[in-house]
Design a protein around this motif. Structure first.
Motif, short mmCIF file in Angstrom:
data_model
loop_
_atom_site.label_atom_id
_atom_site.label_comp_id
_atom_site.label_asym_id
_atom_site.label_seq_id
_atom_site.Cartn_x
_atom_site.Cartn_y
_atom_site.Cartn_z
N ARG A 88 -83.55 -104.22 41.96
CA ARG A 88 -82.56 -104.81 41.07
C ARG A 88 -81.78 -103.78 40.29
O ARG A 88 -80.98 -104.15 39.42
CB ARG A 88 -83.29 -105.78 40.13
CG ARG A 88 -83.66 -107.05 40.85
CD ARG A 88 -84.92 -107.67 40.34
NE ARG A 88 -85.22 -108.92 41.04
CZ ARG A 88 -85.86 -108.99 42.20
NH1 ARG A 88 -86.28 -107.89 42.80
NH2 ARG A 88 -86.09 -110.15 42.76
N MET A 89 -82.00 -102.51 40.56
CA MET A 89 -81.22 -101.49 39.83
C MET A 89 -79.85 -101.35 40.47
O MET A 89 -78.88 -101.90 40.00
CB MET A 89 -81.96 -100.17 39.87
CG MET A 89 -83.21 -100.24 39.05
SD MET A 89 -83.85 -98.63 38.79
CE MET A 89 -85.12 -99.03 37.67
N LEU A 116 -80.36 -109.21 49.49
CA LEU A 116 -80.01 -108.26 48.43
C LEU A 116 -81.24 -107.57 47.85
O LEU A 116 -81.15 -106.48 47.33
CB LEU A 116 -79.27 -108.99 47.31
CG LEU A 116 -77.81 -109.26 47.56
CD1 LEU A 116 -77.23 -110.13 46.47
CD2 LEU A 116 -77.03 -107.96 47.63
N THR A 117 -82.37 -108.22 47.92
CA THR A 117 -83.59 -107.64 47.35
C THR A 117 -84.66 -107.59 48.43
O THR A 117 -85.60 -108.37 48.43
CB THR A 117 -84.08 -108.49 46.17
OG1 THR A 117 -84.20 -109.83 46.62
CG2 THR A 117 -83.14 -108.41 45.01
N PRO A 118 -84.52 -106.64 49.36
CA PRO A 118 -85.44 -106.64 50.51
C PRO A 118 -86.86 -106.20 50.19
O PRO A 118 -87.80 -106.75 50.75
CB PRO A 118 -84.78 -105.68 51.49
CG PRO A 118 -83.82 -104.88 50.72
CD PRO A 118 -83.44 -105.66 49.52
N SER A 119 -87.04 -105.20 49.31
CA SER A 119 -88.39 -104.65 49.06
C SER A 119 -89.10 -104.33 50.37
O SER A 119 -90.27 -104.63 50.54
CB SER A 119 -89.27 -105.61 48.25
OG SER A 119 -88.73 -105.83 47.00
N TYR A 120 -88.38 -103.75 51.30
CA TYR A 120 -88.92 -103.60 52.65
C TYR A 120 -89.86 -102.41 52.75
O TYR A 120 -90.80 -102.42 53.53
CB TYR A 120 -87.74 -103.43 53.63
CG TYR A 120 -88.12 -103.41 55.07
CD1 TYR A 120 -88.95 -104.39 55.60
CD2 TYR A 120 -87.64 -102.41 55.91
CE1 TYR A 120 -89.30 -104.36 56.94
CE2 TYR A 120 -87.98 -102.39 57.24
CZ TYR A 120 -88.81 -103.37 57.75
OH TYR A 120 -89.15 -103.34 59.07
N PHE A 121 -89.61 -101.37 51.96
CA PHE A 121 -90.48 -100.20 52.03
C PHE A 121 -91.62 -100.39 51.05
O PHE A 121 -91.42 -100.75 49.90
CB PHE A 121 -89.70 -98.93 51.68
CG PHE A 121 -88.48 -98.72 52.52
CD1 PHE A 121 -88.43 -99.23 53.80
CD2 PHE A 121 -87.40 -98.02 52.03
CE1 PHE A 121 -87.30 -99.04 54.59
CE2 PHE A 121 -86.27 -97.82 52.82
CZ PHE A 121 -86.22 -98.34 54.08
#
Lengths: 181, 403
Positions: free
Chosen positions: B78-79, B162-167
């Protein structure tokens, strides 16, 4: 894009293992410490990084030296940030200066330790102008006062905000609901 | 603590025909969010421009100290919400460095590929909005059409647009879905043509050139002094790219050019980003060719969540799963400053651990924050209409500035 081929010339597709996070050699820092014992009290090497702990009186002297000194050439201040170790710790605050050299591509961290009662340190804005906003942010969130700063006021929080939000004794949700009206 | 305002914030009490102070933003559409500029004007010329930020401050750095290490990843999304995978990467790599984790090769290659796709997407938003601010509306639609394809790819891999947090710490959330390589290939085949389209729309456009050439000049010395990084620094003729000078996740093994222009103006920064998109395209193609089957998570059962199937059938996997979720994992005490090249410049993460399951301090050196601080240097002496072009060329995201 005429110069593109020229630039691409040297970089064929091969496995390179260059040193990734470059720092000045520990001997260089030790030599600096020997030359100016008042500038560095301790150096710490950990996780491929070098940290030099600097007494707060010497921060402007060492920074202006490192900016131009041969072998260092730290002409860019990449980052400046504060740390609160907690209200019971003494010295309580740390200010970290992450230096970067655009010519030698290496990095160094300087650290200043500050007591809570006397959290003053000289500003480095006169050496790198980018320090201006970083120091304002550190002042805003930790209450560290940067002496001789040209424009030291809050940057992220409103001017009338009470307390310093990133201090460990500041509650996560603040003291009372904040209203803009 | 009461802070007295410096003199430049006082209303200048002079007749309107000499100087006047206006407030630009925070609702102005070309401020890309909630940036406010306090501008002192002499006619149409800017005498002083003072950025006023903090409207989007949500205390993210404070929040990190109350969350476990792995929970921090979703905050980083979210940054800089246009480049969330870059933020994920910076944070995750810093924690991995503290833990001393080795990441499998497939995970590294996928990280590079996804980050470069994200860089293209971020640059497309920049291009569309920058052109829109200056008055070219069509480009916006072309850019968002292409960006949509990338967001679809990111959604296919991670489930989030928009906010995957995939790593994740120790690797990836999960492996790529079947058929993903083919979809990337399809995108890669069409993208150079889209780049040509953007060039046709803007690069040769005389109006656009006149609006950007010679505007918002910042010399190389000033750029370094103000700490500019990324395309803003390379637009001033300095060849610094963290991927090249302090390589990470194997960027040293990819063949790409760091575009540099020495015009020091808005036009130069525009050209740098336009060329960067093509370079990113090259990197994605190389990463795709390098993709080999293999594990995507590090072999560290105390840090990396076990596979779902293993958790249901193996007792030790179940215990590790429970402990990671319920108590988190301890990270050795120490401090790290880890820089990466985000789409806007050097994104540095400073992490301090005291050995517990939560960070003692997380600080983000946002490239937009630093680049915006040089705005007065670029804008003063220019016309008020040019401020819009200059803000667009810095490519700011307020989520990262205010954190």
């Amino acid at each position: 894009m005429a110069n593109e081929t020229e630039q691409a010339g040297g970089s064929e597709n091969r496995i390179l293992r260059t040193p990734k996070y470059k720092t000045p050699s520990p001997e260089q820092v030790a030599a600096l410490q020997q030359e100016h014992p008042a500038w560095i009290t301790e150096t710490v090497s950990a996780f491929d990084e070098i940290t030099a702990i600097v007494p707060r009186e010497s921060i402007t002297a060492i920074c202006s030296h490192l900016k131009t000194a041969q072998g260092f050439e730290f002409n860019m201040l990449a980052d400046l940030c504060g740390v609160d170790r907690g209200p019971e710790e003494e010295p309580r605050f740390e200010v970290n200066y992450h230096l970067f050299s655009t010519t030698l591509h290496h990095r160094l961290r300087l650290k200043v330790l500050l007591d809570e009662r006397d959290a003053h340190v000289n500003s480095v804005t006169s050496i790198w102008r980018t320090a201006n906003w970083h120091e304002r942010e550190t002042f805003d969130l930790f209450g560290v006062i940067f002496d001789n700063h040209p424009d030291l006021r809050r940057i992220l929080l409103p001017d009338e905000w009470e307390g310093h939000a990133l201090r460990k004794d500041f509650p996560l949700r603040g003291y009372e609901p904040y209203s803009l009206t | 603590m009461s802070v007295s305002l410096p003199p430049q914030f006082e209303v200048i009490d002079r007749p309107l025909d000499t100087q006047m102070t206006i407030s630009f933003g925070p609702q102005h559409p070309s401020t890309h969010g909630v940036l406010r500029l306090e501008m002192v004007l002499d006619g149409e010329m800017i005498v002083r421009a003072i950025p006023d930020i903090g409207y989007l401050h949500t205390g993210m750095e404070k929040l990190f100290e109350y969350k476990k290490w792995q929970q921090g990843i979703v905050i980083t999304d979210r940054m800089d919400y246009l480049n969330p995978l870059g933020n994920n990467l910076a944070y995750v790599m810093a924690v991995e460095k503290l833990l001393g984790l080795e990441i499998p090769e497939r995970a590294e290659v996928i990280r590079v590929m996804m980050c470069e796709l994200q860089r293209i997407a971020s640059h497309l938003v920049w291009l569309g909005t920058h052109a829109l601010d200056i008055g070219a509306m069509t480009v916006f639609f072309y850019c968002f059409r292409e960006r949509e394809k990338i967001l679809n790819l990111i959604e296919a891999a991670s489930g989030g647009r928009l906010t995957p947090s995939y790593f994740r710490i120790g690797g990836l959330m999960m492996d790529l879905p079947p058929g993903f390589e083919r979809r990337v290939q399809q995108f890669l085949e069409k993208f150079p043509k889209s780049c040509d389209e953007f060039d046709t729309l803007l690069t040769g456009n005389k109006i656009f050139q006149r609006r950007t050439q010679g505007v918002g000049i910042i010399s190389a010395e000033d750029a370094i002094d103000w700490g500019l990084t990324g395309p803003c620094l390379r637009g001033s003729g300095i060849e610094i790219d963290v991927r090249r000078v302090n390589p990470y996740t194997g960027y040293e093994n990819y063949d790409f050019v760091v575009p540099v222009e020495d015009g020091c103006d808005v036009w130069a920064r525009y050209k740098v980003r336009m060329r960067e998109m093509r370079e990113s395209h090259k990197i994605v193609a190389q990463a795709l060719a390098r993709l080999k089957p293999g594990p995507t998570k590090a072999d560290a059962p105390k840090v990396v969540l076990p596979e779902r199937e293993a958790m249901k059938t193996h007792m030790d996997a179940l215990i590790h799963h429970f402990l990671i979720i319920a108590e988190g994992f301890d990270v050795p005490a120490g401090e790290i400053y880890h820089p990466i090249e985000a789409s806007k410049g050097e994104l540095g993460v400073y992490i301090k651990s005291d050995g517990g399951p939560k960070p003692a301090r997380v600080h983000f050196r946002g490239p937009s924050f630093v680049n915006l601080s040089a705005l007065p240097q670029m804008a003063e002496g220019e016309m008020i209409a040019d401020v819009v072009a200059i803000i667009g060329s810095i490519d700011i995201v307020l989520g990262e500035i205010d954190r």
